[in-house]
Design an enzyme around this catalytic site. Sequence first.
Site, PDB file in Angstrom:
ATOM      1  N   LYS A   1      11.816  81.574  -2.937  1.00  0.00           N
ATOM      2  CA  LYS A   1      13.138  81.653  -2.302  1.00  0.00           C
ATOM      3  C   LYS A   1      13.263  80.752  -1.073  1.00  0.00           C
ATOM      4  CE  LYS A   1      13.974  86.138  -4.401  1.00  0.00           C
ATOM      5  NZ  LYS A   1      15.042  86.283  -5.333  1.00  0.00           N
TER       6      LYS A   1
ATOM      7  N   ASP B   1       3.306  90.389  -3.157  1.00  0.00           N
ATOM      8  CA  ASP B   1       4.397  89.562  -3.648  1.00  0.00           C
ATOM      9  C   ASP B   1       5.389  89.421  -2.497  1.00  0.00           C
ATOM     10  OD1 ASP B   1       6.812  88.690  -4.676  1.00  0.00           O
ATOM     11  OD2 ASP B   1       6.548  89.701  -6.605  1.00  0.00           O
TER      12      ASP B   1
ATOM     13  N   TYR C   1       8.938  94.653  -8.660  1.00  0.00           N
ATOM     14  CA  TYR C   1       9.444  93.493  -9.400  1.00  0.00           C
ATOM     15  C   TYR C   1       8.598  92.260  -9.095  1.00  0.00           C
ATOM     16  CZ  TYR C   1      12.611  89.981 -11.261  1.00  0.00           C
ATOM     17  OH  TYR C   1      13.150  88.949 -11.981  1.00  0.00           O
TER      18      TYR C   1
HETATM   19  C1  LIG Z   1       9.667  90.444  -5.246  1.00  0.00           C
HETATM   20  C2  LIG Z   1      10.010  89.383  -6.234  1.00  0.00           C
HETATM   21  N1  LIG Z   1       9.039  88.816  -6.945  1.00  0.00           N
HETATM   22  C3  LIG Z   1       9.284  87.846  -7.839  1.00  0.00           C
HETATM   23  C4  LIG Z   1      10.566  87.406  -8.066  1.00  0.00           C
HETATM   24  C5  LIG Z   1      10.814  86.345  -9.098  1.00  0.00           C
HETATM   25  O1  LIG Z   1      11.200  85.162  -8.497  1.00  0.00           O
HETATM   26  P1  LIG Z   1      11.991  84.065  -9.360  1.00  0.00           P
HETATM   27  O2  LIG Z   1      13.337  84.655  -9.639  1.00  0.00           O
HETATM   28  O3  LIG Z   1      12.023  82.865  -8.474  1.00  0.00           O
HETATM   29  O4  LIG Z   1      11.174  83.857 -10.589  1.00  0.00           O
HETATM   30  C6  LIG Z   1      11.627  87.957  -7.358  1.00  0.00           C
HETATM   31  C7  LIG Z   1      13.005  87.501  -7.594  1.00  0.00           C
HETATM   32  O5  LIG Z   1      13.961  88.047  -7.085  1.00  0.00           O
HETATM   33  C8  LIG Z   1      11.347  88.990  -6.439  1.00  0.00           C
HETATM   34  O6  LIG Z   1      12.334  89.605  -5.770  1.00  0.00           O
END
Ligand SMILES: Cc1ncc(COP(=O)(O)O)c(C=O)c1O
Length: 430
Positions: A260, A232, A138
């Site tokens: 976060k 990420d 994700y």
């Molecule tokens: C691993 C990862 N990457 C990217 C994101 C996207 O972040 P945002 O919700 O701040 O756009 C998330 C959100 O939970 C995530 O868990």
Amino acid sequence: MNRIYTQSDWINRAREVLPAAGFGNFDASIVIARGEGSRVWDEDGNEYVDYLIGSGPMLLGHGYPEVMEAVFEQLPKGMTFFANNAKGIELAEAIVDAVPCCEHVRFVTSGGEADMYAIRLARAYTGKPKILKFEGGYHGMSAEAQMSLAPSKQVNFPTAVPDSAGIPQGVADDMLIAPFNDLEAVASLLSEHEDIAAIIAEPLQRIIPARPGFLQGLRDLCDKHGVLLIFDEIVTGFRLAYGGAQERYGVAPDICTLGKIIGGGFPLAALGASAEIMAHFDKAVVGAEKWLMQLGTLSGNPVAAAAGLKTMEILRRPGQYERLRHLGQTLMDMQSSELTRQGVTHRICGDPTLFDIYFTDVDPVDYRTAKHRDSKINEVWNSTLRTHGVFKSPGKLYPSLALKNDDLELTRLAFKRAANAVSEYGIGPT
Ligand SMILES: Cc1ncc(COP(=O)(O)O)c(C=O)c1O
């Protein structure tokens, strides 16, 4: 007199103005009224121990007094400027001090935006178009990130399938998909395709840990083939360790994304890399052709930066990560012993700082193996927990540092009831 609205009033109002009655994030059958420390309350006044913690940012718990003070100190000085500000510069310094791969950072407003720029940056730096992503990984909501995120039908690797309408085929053509934890698959894709700019990976994919040697293997393959490695760390940054997964696992990527926790509960995210790679954000250094234009109204917002900086300062105090791991391990052990007592087949998957259960007898190593034997079981588990005062997402449990003994006791009882409900639903050993 002002009318008092019940939760169902709010749900009905949401239905009138929001598609699918919600913000798209979470089960629209609950409306949260407030949070304090380890707990949240819904609009009917029901109280829950919070293991959703805003989907990760509220690691210290809600309304942490020192973070509130830092925010209140900043508010009268100004809420947003669009211009450089001291809090944002200090936050950049703190990130560079903490995160091994970061010499320079750029701020954005969301994790998904950070991932979008990370991919674009890798393409700009290498001059190559393709991105290798892991199935089920994700990375936010960009067109690239929507490729093979949660595919309902299986296609052969490395074909990318979009999990959203509205994405042109051209995007899929530049994406290669591999199974997580399969170094051989990655090695052969890198040998077959000379036009790969980067591999993007969650170092802990959702809650699936990398097998020993997998991340180092990615690092070595990237070095061998001149491909950039993007971690990420939106979730893992400042959670798995102060310096994130790259510190915890001892493998540094070329580019990482953070979000976060670094915004302390406010909208802020970042991407970082070496000064050489990040120079692509500086037209004066790389020239117009290789420059990445990047701006955003709220990027480097001083209120978010103040909250993030104070959160990070608190996390640097001795014993915080040991305590977080201890709390998480306690919760993992509690779940396991209640489920085992009821004879329910399960795997607890993840890291003590974030984890959940798969109701399966297969060890989850990638998207295809990370499955419940019957998805209804997970619904029974989570809805019983909710009924008994435990609030979490259906796929993750985030412990917070605000948890106290009475929270753990309440949670133990909820686990007991949920294990009982799952066992009555009817899955025992295979
Ligand atoms: C691993 C990862 N990457 C990217 C994101 C996207 O972040 P945002 O919700 O701040 O756009 C998330 C959100 O939970 C995530 O868990």
